[in-house]
Scaffold this motif. Structure first.
Motif, PDB file in Angstrom:
ATOM      1  N   TRP A   1      41.672  28.774  63.637  1.00  0.00           N
ATOM      2  CA  TRP A   1      41.560  27.860  62.499  1.00  0.00           C
ATOM      3  C   TRP A   1      40.681  28.464  61.399  1.00  0.00           C
ATOM      4  CZ3 TRP A   1      37.493  25.421  60.049  1.00  0.00           C
ATOM      5  CH2 TRP A   1      37.824  24.398  59.163  1.00  0.00           C
ATOM      6  N   GLN A   2      39.610  29.115  61.783  1.00  0.00           N
ATOM      7  CA  GLN A   2      38.715  29.729  60.801  1.00  0.00           C
ATOM      8  C   GLN A   2      39.450  30.780  59.978  1.00  0.00           C
ATOM      9  OE1 GLN A   2      35.757  28.906  59.865  1.00  0.00           O
ATOM     10  NE2 GLN A   2      34.991  27.587  61.509  1.00  0.00           N
ATOM     11  N   ILE A   3      40.333  31.537  60.600  1.00  0.00           N
ATOM     12  CA  ILE A   3      41.117  32.530  59.866  1.00  0.00           C
ATOM     13  C   ILE A   3      41.970  31.855  58.798  1.00  0.00           C
ATOM     14  CG2 ILE A   3      43.027  34.177  60.058  1.00  0.00           C
ATOM     15  CD1 ILE A   3      41.922  34.966  62.794  1.00  0.00           C
ATOM     16  N   LEU A   4      42.691  30.812  59.188  1.00  0.00           N
ATOM     17  CA  LEU A   4      43.565  30.123  58.236  1.00  0.00           C
ATOM     18  C   LEU A   4      42.763  29.411  57.150  1.00  0.00           C
ATOM     19  CD1 LEU A   4      46.235  28.580  60.662  1.00  0.00           C
ATOM     20  CD2 LEU A   4      46.390  30.707  59.346  1.00  0.00           C
ATOM     21  N   ASN A   5      41.627  28.844  57.536  1.00  0.00           N
ATOM     22  CA  ASN A   5      40.812  28.106  56.578  1.00  0.00           C
ATOM     23  C   ASN A   5      40.176  29.025  55.534  1.00  0.00           C
ATOM     24  OD1 ASN A   5      39.426  25.616  55.677  1.00  0.00           O
ATOM     25  ND2 ASN A   5      37.593  26.687  56.363  1.00  0.00           N
ATOM     26  N   SER A   6      39.783  30.221  55.946  1.00  0.00           N
ATOM     27  CA  SER A   6      39.071  31.127  55.047  1.00  0.00           C
ATOM     28  C   SER A   6      39.988  32.062  54.262  1.00  0.00           C
ATOM     29  CB  SER A   6      38.072  31.969  55.846  1.00  0.00           C
ATOM     30  OG  SER A   6      38.739  32.784  56.803  1.00  0.00           O
ATOM     31  N   GLN A   7      41.245  32.161  54.692  1.00  0.00           N
ATOM     32  CA  GLN A   7      42.174  33.084  54.027  1.00  0.00           C
ATOM     33  C   GLN A   7      43.480  32.351  53.697  1.00  0.00           C
ATOM     34  OE1 GLN A   7      42.184  37.183  55.866  1.00  0.00           O
ATOM     35  NE2 GLN A   7      41.012  36.148  57.476  1.00  0.00           N
ATOM     36  N   PRO A   8      43.568  31.748  52.543  1.00  0.00           N
ATOM     37  CA  PRO A   8      44.743  30.939  52.201  1.00  0.00           C
ATOM     38  C   PRO A   8      46.047  31.723  52.154  1.00  0.00           C
ATOM     39  CG  PRO A   8      43.294  31.205  50.304  1.00  0.00           C
ATOM     40  CD  PRO A   8      42.540  31.698  51.485  1.00  0.00           C
ATOM     41  N   GLU A   9      45.958  33.041  52.025  1.00  0.00           N
ATOM     42  CA  GLU A   9      47.181  33.851  52.004  1.00  0.00           C
ATOM     43  C   GLU A   9      47.740  34.076  53.407  1.00  0.00           C
ATOM     44  OE1 GLU A   9      43.840  36.784  52.681  1.00  0.00           O
ATOM     45  OE2 GLU A   9      44.164  34.917  51.560  1.00  0.00           O
ATOM     46  N   ILE A  10      46.944  33.774  54.437  1.00  0.00           N
ATOM     47  CA  ILE A  10      47.374  33.952  55.826  1.00  0.00           C
ATOM     48  C   ILE A  10      48.053  32.677  56.315  1.00  0.00           C
ATOM     49  CG2 ILE A  10      46.590  34.327  58.193  1.00  0.00           C
ATOM     50  CD1 ILE A  10      46.482  36.812  56.452  1.00  0.00           C
ATOM     51  N   ASP A  11      49.230  32.837  56.896  1.00  0.00           N
ATOM     52  CA  ASP A  11      49.990  31.698  57.422  1.00  0.00           C
ATOM     53  C   ASP A  11      50.007  31.641  58.943  1.00  0.00           C
ATOM     54  OD1 ASP A  11      50.747  30.775  54.898  1.00  0.00           O
ATOM     55  OD2 ASP A  11      52.552  32.008  54.861  1.00  0.00           O
ATOM     56  N   ILE A  12      49.779  32.786  59.590  1.00  0.00           N
ATOM     57  CA  ILE A  12      49.907  32.898  61.044  1.00  0.00           C
ATOM     58  C   ILE A  12      48.658  33.578  61.591  1.00  0.00           C
ATOM     59  CG2 ILE A  12      51.262  33.861  62.955  1.00  0.00           C
ATOM     60  CD1 ILE A  12      53.649  33.971  60.965  1.00  0.00           C
ATOM     61  N   ALA A  13      47.973  32.918  62.524  1.00  0.00           N
ATOM     62  CA  ALA A  13      46.778  33.502  63.131  1.00  0.00           C
ATOM     63  C   ALA A  13      46.994  33.673  64.633  1.00  0.00           C
ATOM     64  CB  ALA A  13      45.559  32.613  62.874  1.00  0.00           C
ATOM     65  N   HIS A  14      46.508  34.800  65.141  1.00  0.00           N
ATOM     66  CA  HIS A  14      46.569  35.031  66.583  1.00  0.00           C
ATOM     67  C   HIS A  14      45.424  35.942  66.978  1.00  0.00           C
ATOM     68  CE1 HIS A  14      48.302  39.276  66.877  1.00  0.00           C
ATOM     69  NE2 HIS A  14      48.341  39.033  65.579  1.00  0.00           N
ATOM     70  N   GLY A  15      45.182  36.051  68.277  1.00  0.00           N
ATOM     71  CA  GLY A  15      44.123  36.919  68.772  1.00  0.00           C
ATOM     72  C   GLY A  15      44.674  37.925  69.755  1.00  0.00           C
ATOM     73  N   LEU A  16      43.779  38.575  70.462  1.00  0.00           N
ATOM     74  CA  LEU A  16      44.209  39.502  71.501  1.00  0.00           C
ATOM     75  C   LEU A  16      44.789  38.721  72.680  1.00  0.00           C
ATOM     76  CD1 LEU A  16      41.251  42.047  71.611  1.00  0.00           C
ATOM     77  CD2 LEU A  16      43.305  42.096  70.183  1.00  0.00           C
ATOM     78  N   ARG A  17      45.708  39.364  73.387  1.00  0.00           N
ATOM     79  CA  ARG A  17      46.347  38.754  74.547  1.00  0.00           C
ATOM     80  C   ARG A  17      45.958  39.529  75.786  1.00  0.00           C
ATOM     81  NH1 ARG A  17      52.200  39.975  74.384  1.00  0.00           N
ATOM     82  NH2 ARG A  17      51.728  41.610  75.900  1.00  0.00           N
ATOM     83  N   GLU A  18      45.552  38.795  76.808  1.00  0.00           N
ATOM     84  CA  GLU A  18      45.251  39.410  78.104  1.00  0.00           C
ATOM     85  C   GLU A  18      46.249  38.903  79.129  1.00  0.00           C
ATOM     86  OE1 GLU A  18      41.633  39.758  81.393  1.00  0.00           O
ATOM     87  OE2 GLU A  18      41.348  38.614  79.559  1.00  0.00           O
ATOM     88  N   ASP A  19      46.963  39.816  79.753  1.00  0.00           N
ATOM     89  CA  ASP A  19      47.983  39.434  80.725  1.00  0.00           C
ATOM     90  C   ASP A  19      47.402  39.422  82.130  1.00  0.00           C
ATOM     91  OD1 ASP A  19      49.680  39.282  78.637  1.00  0.00           O
ATOM     92  OD2 ASP A  19      50.888  41.023  79.144  1.00  0.00           O
ATOM     93  N   ILE A  20      47.728  38.364  82.872  1.00  0.00           N
ATOM     94  CA  ILE A  20      47.216  38.179  84.219  1.00  0.00           C
ATOM     95  C   ILE A  20      48.399  38.158  85.184  1.00  0.00           C
ATOM     96  CG2 ILE A  20      45.881  36.699  85.757  1.00  0.00           C
ATOM     97  CD1 ILE A  20      44.619  35.481  83.235  1.00  0.00           C
ATOM     98  N   PRO A  21      48.616  39.202  85.975  1.00  0.00           N
ATOM     99  CA  PRO A  21      49.735  39.207  86.919  1.00  0.00           C
ATOM    100  C   PRO A  21      49.556  38.136  87.991  1.00  0.00           C
ATOM    101  CG  PRO A  21      48.882  41.420  86.550  1.00  0.00           C
ATOM    102  CD  PRO A  21      47.886  40.472  85.967  1.00  0.00           C
ATOM    103  N   MET A  22      50.604  37.403  88.246  1.00  0.00           N
ATOM    104  CA  MET A  22      50.626  36.404  89.312  1.00  0.00           C
ATOM    105  C   MET A  22      51.244  37.028  90.558  1.00  0.00           C
ATOM    106  SD  MET A  22      49.365  33.594  87.935  1.00  0.00           S
ATOM    107  CE  MET A  22      50.030  32.157  88.805  1.00  0.00           C
TER     108      MET A  22
END
Length: 227
Positions: A107-128
């Motif tokens: 939310w902070q990314i979208l709130n502080s950068q009006p030109e950004i429409d899509i925010a995401h972070g790093l993904r960590e995969d956990i094998p089941m």
């Protein structure tokens, strides 16, 4: 103007009774937001529907829709999007988990950068259990790869891009992102893990050959549409 803190979260589910409630709770446990969780049970044959219904009965902000037959993840997301009503839209797969504080960071990314429409972070995969050793080894390091699960978007961007291609059972998010104009300029990355993806033997991305065929089908369809 401060960005709205109201979020619709789209969660498709198919035979994930043991995981989907934890996925939902990983969203609801995060304070400071008004939630609309839209879960679409895509014809599950296990107890997924009953598991989510317990949250609805308990008064959680969860809307549960059921497809009588399995129509695929694209159709499930599209059904949920037709009900999503908040200014922000999050996507989460039923076997994934949002980490503590992830929505605040996005939310902070979208709130502080009006030109950004899509925010995401790093993904960590956990094998089941049953994921397979080769598959597990290939997925263990946190990665900045953009995938639909774990993203937070402005609803206007979702609406202007349109629905997911229901002809695609895999690689549908690749096709969807391809339709976003100037995608690289519209995406903001949080440099910490915000999504934990739990991978089992029946995960849609686990069948590498099927995933390749799906990507090839998308390429062929795209080429045909432009000729």
């Amino acid at each position: 103007m401060v960005l709205s803190r109201e979020i619709s979260v789209v969660i498709p589910v198919y035979n994930r009774a043991s995981l989907v409630v934890e996925a939902i709770e990983s969203v609801l446990s995060q304070p400071g937001f008004t939630w609309q969780i839209v879960v679409v049970d895509d014809g599950s044959t296990d107890d997924s529907n009953a598991a989510v219904q317990q949250l609805v009965t308990a008064g959680k902000p969860v809307t549960l829709i059921r497809h009588e037959n399995n129509r695929g993840v694209s159709a499930a997301r599209n059904t949920a999007l037709r009900l999503a009503s908040k200014p922000l839209v999050g996507f989460l797969d039923s076997d994934d988990l949002m980490t503590t504080g992830s929505y605040e960071a996005l939310w902070q990314i979208l709130n502080s950068q009006p030109e950004i429409d899509i925010a995401h972070g790093l993904r960590e995969d956990i094998p089941m259990p049953g994921a397979g050793q080769a598959f597990a080894r290939a997925q263990t390091l946190p990665a900045p790869t953009l995938c639909i699960s774990g993203t937070l978007m402005r609803a206007q961007r979702v609406q202007s891009t349109g629905f997911f291609d229901e002809d695609l059972r895999r690689a549908e998010d690749i096709e969807w992102f391809h339709r976003v104009p100037d995608l690289a300029d519209r995406v903001g990355l949080h440099p910490e893990v915000t999504l934990k993806r739990r991978l089992g033997a029946d995960n849609l991305t686990g069948d590498i050959d099927a995933l390749r065929r799906a990507r090839l089908a998308w390429v062929r369809k795209h080429v045909q549409a432009n000729h």
